[in-house]
Design an enzyme around this catalytic site. Sequence first.
Site, short mmCIF file in Angstrom:
data_model
loop_
_atom_site.label_atom_id
_atom_site.label_comp_id
_atom_site.label_asym_id
_atom_site.label_seq_id
_atom_site.Cartn_x
_atom_site.Cartn_y
_atom_site.Cartn_z
N CYS A 115 -25.66 19.48 2.65
CA CYS A 115 -24.83 18.16 3.80
C CYS A 115 -25.44 17.29 4.41
O CYS A 115 -26.42 16.57 3.98
CB CYS A 115 -23.62 19.20 4.23
SG CYS A 115 -22.21 18.36 4.13
N HIS A 116 -24.85 16.94 5.21
CA HIS A 116 -24.64 15.67 6.92
C HIS A 116 -26.65 15.54 6.50
O HIS A 116 -26.98 15.19 7.88
CB HIS A 116 -23.93 15.78 7.22
CG HIS A 116 -22.74 15.32 6.88
ND1 HIS A 116 -22.17 14.10 6.85
CD2 HIS A 116 -21.58 15.72 6.37
CE1 HIS A 116 -20.82 13.56 6.65
NE2 HIS A 116 -20.83 14.78 6.48
N GLY A 117 -27.29 17.20 7.13
CA GLY A 117 -28.39 17.67 7.88
C GLY A 117 -29.64 16.16 7.10
O GLY A 117 -30.06 15.90 7.91
N VAL A 118 -28.88 15.78 6.11
CA VAL A 118 -30.31 14.68 5.16
C VAL A 118 -29.97 13.38 6.42
O VAL A 118 -30.60 12.90 6.25
CB VAL A 118 -29.68 14.13 3.55
CG1 VAL A 118 -28.52 13.19 4.26
CG2 VAL A 118 -30.88 13.64 3.53
N GLU A 119 -29.22 13.22 6.95
CA GLU A 119 -29.62 12.64 8.59
C GLU A 119 -30.21 12.19 8.89
O GLU A 119 -30.48 11.28 9.55
CB GLU A 119 -27.07 11.82 8.92
CG GLU A 119 -26.88 11.71 8.04
CD GLU A 119 -25.31 12.22 8.95
OE1 GLU A 119 -24.01 11.28 8.03
OE2 GLU A 119 -24.75 13.00 9.34
#
Length: 188
Positions: A115-119
């Site tokens: 999910c937003h972990g890619v940021e």
Amino acid sequence: MDKVLIVIGDATETLDTMYPYYRLQEAGFEPVVTAPEQRLYQMVLHEVKPGWTITKEWEGYTLQANIAFKDVQPEEYAGILFSGGRAPEYIRYDEELVRITKHFFAENKPIASVCHGVEIPAYADCVRGRKMATVPKCQFDLEVCGGIFVNEPCVIDGNLVSGRTFHDNGYYVGPWIQLLEQAREQKN
């Protein structure tokens, strides 16, 4: 027992975090929760409800961070997970987290992102040319930093395993744990 970092902050997604946490334990690894400070963090539940076009958020469980980013010696850890939720948007700017992130990419250790972990790896300039899954609303974050968005439940690019949301836990967590197990076997 090999230790594996799980990166969180306030508003980390509960299922993004807890499913891999317990799967690591089942596989004989010690999950170590790291965050900006060693304290209790509030997790959240995220879902796009039917008829909604944005994510709805509810409070989830709390989770104690075992160690602050500044105290992490990344060479002591076999792998890392970048959990999702809103936390990555805020914690990605932490210089100590950037240091940790760069270590795992440079050393080719097993990395998972959901999910937003890619940021976090995107901000740390670690995604150039790498294929990753993420929630579609983070596609821009990935691509503007040179990564390649793949809309699949599990994307494996070398040592990097990623999923889009907690709905993909059953697809991407297993392959990531297999990489951790292979690394453990090679070490022993």
